[in-house]
Scaffold this motif. Structure first.
Motif, PDB file in Angstrom:
ATOM      1  N   ALA A 427       0.834  -1.199   0.000  1.00  0.00           N
ATOM      2  CA  ALA A 427       0.000   0.000   0.000  1.00  0.00           C
ATOM      3  C   ALA A 427       0.869   1.249   0.000  1.00  0.00           C
ATOM      4  O   ALA A 427       1.983   1.256   0.520  1.00  0.00           O
ATOM      5  CB  ALA A 427      -0.923   0.003   1.212  1.00  0.00           C
ATOM      6  N   ILE A 428       0.346   2.302  -0.594  1.00  0.00           N
ATOM      7  CA  ILE A 428       1.069   3.576  -0.636  1.00  0.00           C
ATOM      8  C   ILE A 428       0.998   4.283   0.715  1.00  0.00           C
ATOM      9  O   ILE A 428       1.974   4.878   1.172  1.00  0.00           O
ATOM     10  CB  ILE A 428       0.490   4.474  -1.740  1.00  0.00           C
ATOM     11  CG1 ILE A 428       0.733   3.853  -3.123  1.00  0.00           C
ATOM     12  CG2 ILE A 428       1.084   5.877  -1.679  1.00  0.00           C
ATOM     13  CD1 ILE A 428       2.175   3.756  -3.516  1.00  0.00           C
ATOM     14  N   PHE A 429      -0.160   4.176   1.373  1.00  0.00           N
ATOM     15  CA  PHE A 429      -0.381   4.917   2.609  1.00  0.00           C
ATOM     16  C   PHE A 429      -0.559   3.970   3.789  1.00  0.00           C
ATOM     17  O   PHE A 429      -1.024   2.831   3.635  1.00  0.00           O
ATOM     18  CB  PHE A 429      -1.626   5.797   2.490  1.00  0.00           C
ATOM     19  CG  PHE A 429      -1.559   6.813   1.380  1.00  0.00           C
ATOM     20  CD1 PHE A 429      -0.776   7.945   1.519  1.00  0.00           C
ATOM     21  CD2 PHE A 429      -2.274   6.624   0.211  1.00  0.00           C
ATOM     22  CE1 PHE A 429      -0.713   8.875   0.498  1.00  0.00           C
ATOM     23  CE2 PHE A 429      -2.220   7.545  -0.804  1.00  0.00           C
ATOM     24  CZ  PHE A 429      -1.429   8.685  -0.669  1.00  0.00           C
ATOM     25  N   ASN A 430      -0.169   4.462   4.958  1.00  0.00           N
ATOM     26  CA  ASN A 430      -0.466   3.775   6.209  1.00  0.00           C
ATOM     27  C   ASN A 430      -1.909   4.072   6.617  1.00  0.00           C
ATOM     28  O   ASN A 430      -2.590   4.904   6.011  1.00  0.00           O
ATOM     29  CB  ASN A 430       0.484   4.236   7.319  1.00  0.00           C
ATOM     30  CG  ASN A 430       1.928   3.860   7.024  1.00  0.00           C
ATOM     31  OD1 ASN A 430       2.193   2.756   6.538  1.00  0.00           O
ATOM     32  ND2 ASN A 430       2.848   4.767   7.321  1.00  0.00           N
ATOM     33  N   LEU A 435       2.628   8.324   4.322  1.00  0.00           N
ATOM     34  CA  LEU A 435       3.233   7.458   3.326  1.00  0.00           C
ATOM     35  C   LEU A 435       3.841   6.217   3.988  1.00  0.00           C
ATOM     36  O   LEU A 435       4.451   6.308   5.065  1.00  0.00           O
ATOM     37  CB  LEU A 435       4.311   8.210   2.538  1.00  0.00           C
ATOM     38  CG  LEU A 435       3.807   9.296   1.574  1.00  0.00           C
ATOM     39  CD1 LEU A 435       4.982  10.074   0.989  1.00  0.00           C
ATOM     40  CD2 LEU A 435       2.967   8.688   0.454  1.00  0.00           C
ATOM     41  N   ASN A 436       3.661   5.092   3.361  1.00  0.00           N
ATOM     42  CA  ASN A 436       4.144   3.811   3.867  1.00  0.00           C
ATOM     43  C   ASN A 436       5.605   3.624   3.440  1.00  0.00           C
ATOM     44  O   ASN A 436       5.895   3.280   2.299  1.00  0.00           O
ATOM     45  CB  ASN A 436       3.267   2.684   3.312  1.00  0.00           C
ATOM     46  CG  ASN A 436       3.747   1.320   3.744  1.00  0.00           C
ATOM     47  OD1 ASN A 436       4.652   1.175   4.584  1.00  0.00           O
ATOM     48  ND2 ASN A 436       3.151   0.278   3.179  1.00  0.00           N
ATOM     49  N   TRP A 437       6.524   3.850   4.369  1.00  0.00           N
ATOM     50  CA  TRP A 437       7.946   3.683   4.062  1.00  0.00           C
ATOM     51  C   TRP A 437       8.449   2.308   4.476  1.00  0.00           C
ATOM     52  O   TRP A 437       9.403   1.780   3.892  1.00  0.00           O
ATOM     53  CB  TRP A 437       8.765   4.760   4.778  1.00  0.00           C
ATOM     54  CG  TRP A 437       8.413   6.138   4.360  1.00  0.00           C
ATOM     55  CD1 TRP A 437       7.687   7.052   5.054  1.00  0.00           C
ATOM     56  CD2 TRP A 437       8.759   6.760   3.116  1.00  0.00           C
ATOM     57  NE1 TRP A 437       7.546   8.212   4.341  1.00  0.00           N
ATOM     58  CE2 TRP A 437       8.205   8.068   3.137  1.00  0.00           C
ATOM     59  CE3 TRP A 437       9.483   6.350   1.999  1.00  0.00           C
ATOM     60  CZ2 TRP A 437       8.362   8.951   2.088  1.00  0.00           C
ATOM     61  CZ3 TRP A 437       9.632   7.232   0.949  1.00  0.00           C
ATOM     62  CH2 TRP A 437       9.067   8.510   0.984  1.00  0.00           C
ATOM     63  N   GLU A 438       7.814   1.699   5.476  1.00  0.00           N
ATOM     64  CA  GLU A 438       8.334   0.452   6.044  1.00  0.00           C
ATOM     65  C   GLU A 438       8.283  -0.696   5.035  1.00  0.00           C
ATOM     66  O   GLU A 438       9.288  -1.368   4.788  1.00  0.00           O
ATOM     67  CB  GLU A 438       7.537   0.092   7.294  1.00  0.00           C
ATOM     68  CG  GLU A 438       8.036  -1.185   7.985  1.00  0.00           C
ATOM     69  CD  GLU A 438       7.264  -1.503   9.252  1.00  0.00           C
ATOM     70  OE1 GLU A 438       7.497  -2.566   9.837  1.00  0.00           O
ATOM     71  OE2 GLU A 438       6.408  -0.667   9.648  1.00  0.00           O
ATOM     72  N   ASN A 447       9.118   4.846  -1.406  1.00  0.00           N
ATOM     73  CA  ASN A 447       7.701   4.866  -1.766  1.00  0.00           C
ATOM     74  C   ASN A 447       7.557   5.514  -3.145  1.00  0.00           C
ATOM     75  O   ASN A 447       8.103   6.590  -3.390  1.00  0.00           O
ATOM     76  CB  ASN A 447       6.909   5.663  -0.730  1.00  0.00           C
ATOM     77  CG  ASN A 447       5.415   5.501  -0.877  1.00  0.00           C
ATOM     78  OD1 ASN A 447       4.842   5.809  -1.894  1.00  0.00           O
ATOM     79  ND2 ASN A 447       4.784   5.007   0.199  1.00  0.00           N
ATOM     80  N   PRO A 448       6.851   4.889  -4.109  1.00  0.00           N
ATOM     81  CA  PRO A 448       6.760   5.446  -5.468  1.00  0.00           C
ATOM     82  C   PRO A 448       6.060   6.793  -5.547  1.00  0.00           C
ATOM     83  O   PRO A 448       6.228   7.504  -6.537  1.00  0.00           O
ATOM     84  CB  PRO A 448       5.978   4.369  -6.234  1.00  0.00           C
ATOM     85  CG  PRO A 448       5.278   3.572  -5.192  1.00  0.00           C
ATOM     86  CD  PRO A 448       6.156   3.595  -3.982  1.00  0.00           C
ATOM     87  N   LEU A 449       5.280   7.138  -4.519  1.00  0.00           N
ATOM     88  CA  LEU A 449       4.652   8.454  -4.494  1.00  0.00           C
ATOM     89  C   LEU A 449       5.372   9.389  -3.527  1.00  0.00           C
ATOM     90  O   LEU A 449       4.769  10.259  -2.892  1.00  0.00           O
ATOM     91  CB  LEU A 449       3.180   8.349  -4.123  1.00  0.00           C
ATOM     92  CG  LEU A 449       2.250   7.769  -5.191  1.00  0.00           C
ATOM     93  CD1 LEU A 449       0.801   7.995  -4.827  1.00  0.00           C
ATOM     94  CD2 LEU A 449       2.541   8.341  -6.565  1.00  0.00           C
ATOM     95  N   GLN A 450       6.683   9.206  -3.412  1.00  0.00           N
ATOM     96  CA  GLN A 450       7.482  10.120  -2.616  1.00  0.00           C
ATOM     97  C   GLN A 450       7.255  11.543  -3.098  1.00  0.00           C
ATOM     98  O   GLN A 450       7.313  11.834  -4.289  1.00  0.00           O
ATOM     99  CB  GLN A 450       8.955   9.763  -2.753  1.00  0.00           C
ATOM    100  CG  GLN A 450       9.891  10.688  -2.003  1.00  0.00           C
ATOM    101  CD  GLN A 450      11.326  10.212  -2.067  1.00  0.00           C
ATOM    102  OE1 GLN A 450      11.850   9.646  -1.113  1.00  0.00           O
ATOM    103  NE2 GLN A 450      11.955  10.403  -3.207  1.00  0.00           N
ATOM    104  N   SER A 500       6.740  14.253   3.188  1.00  0.00           N
ATOM    105  CA  SER A 500       6.640  13.730   1.830  1.00  0.00           C
ATOM    106  C   SER A 500       7.807  12.822   1.472  1.00  0.00           C
ATOM    107  O   SER A 500       7.763  12.140   0.452  1.00  0.00           O
ATOM    108  CB  SER A 500       6.594  14.881   0.815  1.00  0.00           C
ATOM    109  OG  SER A 500       5.279  15.346   0.626  1.00  0.00           O
ATOM    110  N   TYR A 501       8.839  12.791   2.326  1.00  0.00           N
ATOM    111  CA  TYR A 501      10.064  12.088   1.971  1.00  0.00           C
ATOM    112  C   TYR A 501      10.440  11.076   3.040  1.00  0.00           C
ATOM    113  O   TYR A 501       9.956  11.103   4.169  1.00  0.00           O
ATOM    114  CB  TYR A 501      11.194  13.106   1.757  1.00  0.00           C
ATOM    115  CG  TYR A 501      10.880  14.091   0.653  1.00  0.00           C
ATOM    116  CD1 TYR A 501      11.134  13.784  -0.675  1.00  0.00           C
ATOM    117  CD2 TYR A 501      10.282  15.322   0.953  1.00  0.00           C
ATOM    118  CE1 TYR A 501      10.819  14.683  -1.694  1.00  0.00           C
ATOM    119  CE2 TYR A 501       9.963  16.226  -0.054  1.00  0.00           C
ATOM    120  CZ  TYR A 501      10.227  15.897  -1.372  1.00  0.00           C
ATOM    121  OH  TYR A 501       9.911  16.775  -2.373  1.00  0.00           O
ATOM    122  N   ASN A 502      11.324  10.214   2.665  1.00  0.00           N
ATOM    123  CA  ASN A 502      11.758   9.129   3.541  1.00  0.00           C
ATOM    124  C   ASN A 502      12.398   9.709   4.809  1.00  0.00           C
ATOM    125  O   ASN A 502      13.341  10.510   4.716  1.00  0.00           O
ATOM    126  CB  ASN A 502      12.760   8.248   2.796  1.00  0.00           C
ATOM    127  CG  ASN A 502      12.981   6.924   3.484  1.00  0.00           C
ATOM    128  OD1 ASN A 502      12.901   6.821   4.710  1.00  0.00           O
ATOM    129  ND2 ASN A 502      13.286   5.905   2.704  1.00  0.00           N
TER     130      ASN A 502
END
Length: 998
Positions: A427-430, A435-438, A447-450, A500-502
């Motif tokens: 998934a993109i979002f938690n 944003l789902n980084w884990e 994440n592709p939608l960084q 928005s970023y890691n």
């Protein structure tokens, strides 16, 4: 900027004084019409004028034959005139047969007028500095009227022209509202992209057609400078194409001229018009991609074929990610519904000498992408026309103001990389919306939608104003001047919050700021002379242009904001970096003239000329001359034609030849150019001086025939054109050893655009309450680089080929599947063991073979139906032919599972990926991308007149409109309008609305 503002204030002050003087003269003249020689007592005659369907006709001239008294009908078709019994009352209106009635003792006289089909060609056409008619025009001018424009739910008027004009090619800039469309009038003339924009003129005022720079989703197409116009306020759009029509614009007419005329007020009475519509827009197409089961099966087969064991590194989609998860990434990315709302209100009115129109509109469009983004536009316009009672003095004032706010996701690109994500990707979002980084980080991925929470807000303001004054000193001699001022401001803020970023990248809160200002003033005094000597009619025009443009661009970035709420507040930024500011001025002066002759309204000659001076050229070549000659012969008026071919109601041969120029280059290009270094106190060279470069020249040749049959119920035109653009002006790259990166120079290249244009219009049925009209156009263009001496030694050796179009792809030669590996194979032409530009032996033409449109208008009593079909013949490319890698594919790859299809063997190896990339640069992915699209469909119902009058309305209409409803094509991409990219060009829009006039 201050000097421009001062000039503008002076212009406005002078105009207001003149207006006050005119109104004073009118007041002193009184409101009574005096008729010489009238001795019998007059009485008031009232009535209404309608067409054959009973609808009122506004603007009908009503006058007494042989006398000077007269009036015109108001918006309800009503009139009032004083006359005596025995007078002959004449009713005249363009497009209808005149009516003459000898008055008796009646006080009420209602008239029904019949349409005169043969006079439809007499509708005035805006040719820029003068007006003409379809019948008498010696040039090639295409025209679209308000009826075709206002029905379409578009932001920019350019979007409403797609497919409706022969020789005018328009492609969409994307689905994000505000994106600039690309317009090409009779092809690409210049090697420079910015050298192919046409000239835009709105109510006599030129504006820059170059898209405004943006750092948002609109960064590639840019922002359309016409967005701020109210589409509902446009009366007509004319496009000038050939030399006869464009040479009077000299150095600005090489790529054609787009003339936009806004609406004027009513001649008599007052009117309140309202229009409201609301609807939804969606992306109409999807790629046919693999589902999770198909994708995972392909991936496992790839490892089996390669004899490789899947691991967390090479197959995280098989080892780490869920095997039963499915996400339709297309639906996720652009499956939303964008709501669209438009409201427009106009108040107009007038008397015998003065008319006015005030209008305003509101437009709102949402987004199909994830997030709460939208585009909003508010416009206001005013138009004032005044003439003295003796018709010698005229004043015209128009002002159009618009402001819009475009709220888009920042710099996230919803492109092919995201569309082709594996269907079982995380998934993109938690759950908390972040944003789902884990899950992505476990596979070593971002994440592709960084950048998803980045927000870009662009606000623009646009003012286009013009004052026209004219006075007839002597019979046939008129002085006229046009004074215009434009201002365009764009301010863009892109917020880039840390979230928005890691988090592992320790990114700070940032902002990007970009602003642009464009302002210009123009003054164009003219003398116009008309004379008739027996059957000889002469029209002469001489004038001058004085214009100045100023452009200002500023940009910088802020970083280190303590919190997301402070982003954009410069005072809260720790650092301001990458600041830049550029200010340029452009001055332009010209003299122009036109001399038109006709004998007996059958033989026409039109001569136009212009001498231009531009500050963009060095002192050695600052001025240039341009001109054209056009001629026409209306052979259907010859006696022998009328007796031999009685069914031929109109026939005309026309032709033209002339030169136009192009000065669409950067300012100060003839000077040495330097830019500041990032460190303090330094400069580095960017451009070498060249005071000798000169104008690009476009020589245009055209011939055409226009025919009308059976009182012009059927009209046909055929045009053949050949345009050659030479002395190509580009920034020529220089070796680094010179110390400069480029020099502005003329290249010895000649580009030719030629082709055929065909238009057809017919009134198929006009009987009682039913009417059916059809219009058709088709363009068959050809573009070719016909000359470029020593191109092999130039920097364009690997870009263009002499004898071929400019828009080409240089490709490898595809030789089929390698029998040993089963992968795609290409030919190593020079057998050096590698693939590079020396192996580009296939030349692929990316241009359209032909394009056009078919429109039908049907009406029965109070119901009307309009639909328009756009068609294009072309080729395109698909981009996903590999199977087995960590990327989704078209379902077409399933044919390669058994090794029998045309696609290469399923594999996840580096060799297969390399072969696939190479194959994309061959003709292998080229497909037929032709299409026929139901571009627009409108269904409307006019409420019965007796009902609307009962409730106090003049008329009312309800309507349903569809845009881009159906596309028929064998192309498997998202949109055949953009056949060489995975991009969405158009939304499918359905709206319903109500129009009421009081």
């Amino acid at each position: 900027m201050k000097n421009n503002y001062g000039r503008f204030k002076i212009i406005v002050l002078i105009s207001l004084i003149l207006l006050l003087f005119a109104v004073t003269l009118q007041a002193s003249a009184g409101n009574t019409l005096y008729v010489k020689g009238l001795k019998a007592p007059q009485k008031e005659i009232k009535g209404a004028v309608t067409d054959q369907q009973g609808s009122p006709i506004a603007g009908v001239a009503v006058y007494i034959r042989g006398k000077s008294s007269g009036t015109v009908t108001n918006l309800d078709g009503q009139y009032s005139i004083r006359a005596v019994p025995g007078d002959t009352l004449v009713f005249s209106y363009l497009g209808f047969q005149p009516v003459e009635i000898v008055l008796e003792q009646q006080d009420q006289l209602n008239i029904q007028m019949e349409e005169d089909i043969s006079s439809l060609g007499e509708v005035e056409i805006n040719a820029g500095y003068y007006n003409t008619t379809r019948r008498e025009s010696t040039g090639n001018i295409s025209r679209v009227t308000a009826e075709e424009i206002e029905l379409q739910p578009v932001v920019s008027p350019l979007q409403a022209l797609q497919g409706r004009m022969a020789g005018v090619e328009i492609t969409s800039g994307g689905v994000s509202p505000g994106a600039a469309s690309t317009i090409r009038i009779r092809g690409t003339n210049s090697l420079r992209t910015e050298g192919n924009y046409p000239l835009y003129i709105i109510d006599g005022v030129p504006i820059s057609s170059i898209p405004i720079e943006s750092s948002s989703l609109l960064s590639q197409p840019g922002i359309d400078p016409l967005n701020n116009l109210d589409v509902n306020n446009i009366e007509s759009i004319e496009v000038l194409k050939d030399a006869d029509a464009t040479a009077i614009y000299g150095s600005r007419g090489a790529n054609g001229v787009v003339l936009i005329t806004t609406r004027k007020g009513a001649d008599m009475g007052t009117s309140l018009e309202t229009r409201l519509y609301h609807g939804v827009a969606t992306v109409p197409a999807r790629l046919d991609l693999l589902n999770t089961e198909q994708y995972l099966d392909i991936r496992r087969r790839a490892f089996e074929n390669d004899g490789v064991e899947p691991t967390e590194n090479n197959a995280y989609d098989l080892v780490l990610w869920e095997q039963d998860r499915y996400t339709d990434w297309q639906e996720f990315l652009f499956g939303g519904t964008a709501e669209t709302t438009n409201a427009n209100v106009t108040f107009s009115g007038g008397s015998e000498t003065t008319s006015f129109r005030l209008g305003g509109s509101y437009y709102n469009q949402g987004t199909v992408f994830p997030g709460d983004y939208n585009y909003r536009k508010v416009t206001g316009n005013i138009n004032l026309n005044h003439q003295s009672r003796n018709n010698k003095f005229n004043l015209n004032l128009s002002a159009n103001y618009g402001t819009d706010l475009n709220n888009l996701v920042g710099n996230v690109s919803f492109n092919a990389n995201t569309i082709f994500l594996p269907p079982n990707a995380p998934a993109i979002f938690n759950e908390d919306g972040g944003l789902n980084w884990e899950d992505w980080g476990a596979a070593g991925l971002d994440n592709p939608l960084q950048g998803f929470f980045n927000n870009s807000t662009t606000q623009t303001n646009n003012l286009i104003s013009n004052i026209g004054l004219s006075y007839e000193f002597l019979p046939g001699l008129q002085f006229k001047t046009s004074l215009g001022y434009t201002f365009y401001n764009s301010a863009e803020l892109r917020n880039q919050p840390r979230r928005s970023y890691n988090p592992a990248d320790a990114t700070t809160n940032r902002s990007s700021h970009l602003s642009a200002n464009r302002s210009s003033w123009i003054v164009e005094p003219q003398f116009i002379y008309k004379e008739s000597i027996d059957k000889l009619h002469i029209q002469a025009l001489i004038g001058a242009t004085f214009q100045e443009n100023s452009n200002l661009r500023e940009s910088f970035q802020g970083s280190g904001y303590a919190s997301e709420a402070l982003i954009g507040n410069i005072g809260a930024a720790e650092d301001i970096i990458n600041a830049s500011r550029g200010n340029t001025e452009y001055r332009y002066a010209a003299v122009f003239s036109r001399l038109g002759f006709d004998w007996d309204k059958k033989y026409f000659i039109n001569l136009t000329g212009r001498r231009d001076g531009s500050s963009r050229f060095g002192p050695n070549n600052r001025f240039a001359n341009f001109g054209a000659v056009g001629a026409a012969w209306i052979f259907s008026d010859e006696n022998f034609m009328q007796s031999t071919f009685p069914f031929l109601s109109f026939g005309k041969f026309r032709g033209s030849y002339g030169t136009t120029g192009n000065d669409q280059i950067g300012d100060y290009g003839y000077l040495d150019a330097y830019e500041a270094t990032r460190g303090p106190g330094g400069l580095y060279p960017t451009g070498l001086a060249n005071p000798d470069y000169s104008w690009e020249i476009n020589k245009k040749l055209e011939g055409g025939i226009e025919l009308g049959f059976f009182k012009d119920r059927f009209r046909f035109s055929l045009s053949r054109y050949q345009n050659r653009s030479s002395n190509q002006l580009v920034g020529y790259p220089l070796p680094y050893t010179t110390g400069f990166t480029s020099v502005q120079a003329n290249l010895p290249a000649t580009v030719e655009n030629s082709g055929w244009e065909i238009t057809f219009n017919s009134l198929n049925i006009d009987h009682d309450n039913f009417r059916w009209e059809t219009s058709f156009n088709i363009s068959l263009p050809k573009n070719e680089l016909i000359s470029y001496p020593d191109i092999e030694q130039s920097s364009y050796a690997n870009t263009y080929r002499v004898g071929h179009p400019l828009n080409i792809s240089l490709l490898y030669e595809y030789t089929g599947l390698d029998p040993e590996t089963g992968f795609y194979a290409i030919r190593d032409v020079n057998e050096d063991g590698r693939y590079d530009y020396q192996d580009w032996v296939v030349i692929h033409d990316r241009n359209r073979e032909f394009y056009g449109g078919l429109s039908n208008n049907l009406s029965y009593k109070n119901i009307s139906l309009q639909f328009f079909l756009e068609f294009v013949k072309q080729e395109g490319s698909l981009t996903s032919f590999s199977a087995g890698t960590i990327s989704n594919s078209m379902v077409e790859v399933l044919s390669s599972v058994d090794g029998q299809g045309p696609l290469q063997q399923i594999s996840q190896s580096l060799a297969s990926r390399t072969a696939s990339r190479n194959a994309l640069n061959t003709i292998f992915p080229i497909r037929d991308a032709s299409y026929v699209r139901l571009k627009s469909l409108s269904l409307a119902y006019n409420l019965p007149r007796n009902l609307t009058e009962t409730i106090g309305m003049r008329n009312a209409k309800v309507f349903l409109h569809g845009q881009n409803l159906i596309t028929a094509s064998s192309y498997d991409g998202l949109d055949p309008e953009n056949p060489y990219s995975v991009a969405i060009g158009n939304l499918r829009t359905i709206t319903g609305g109500l129009e009421i006039n009081f």
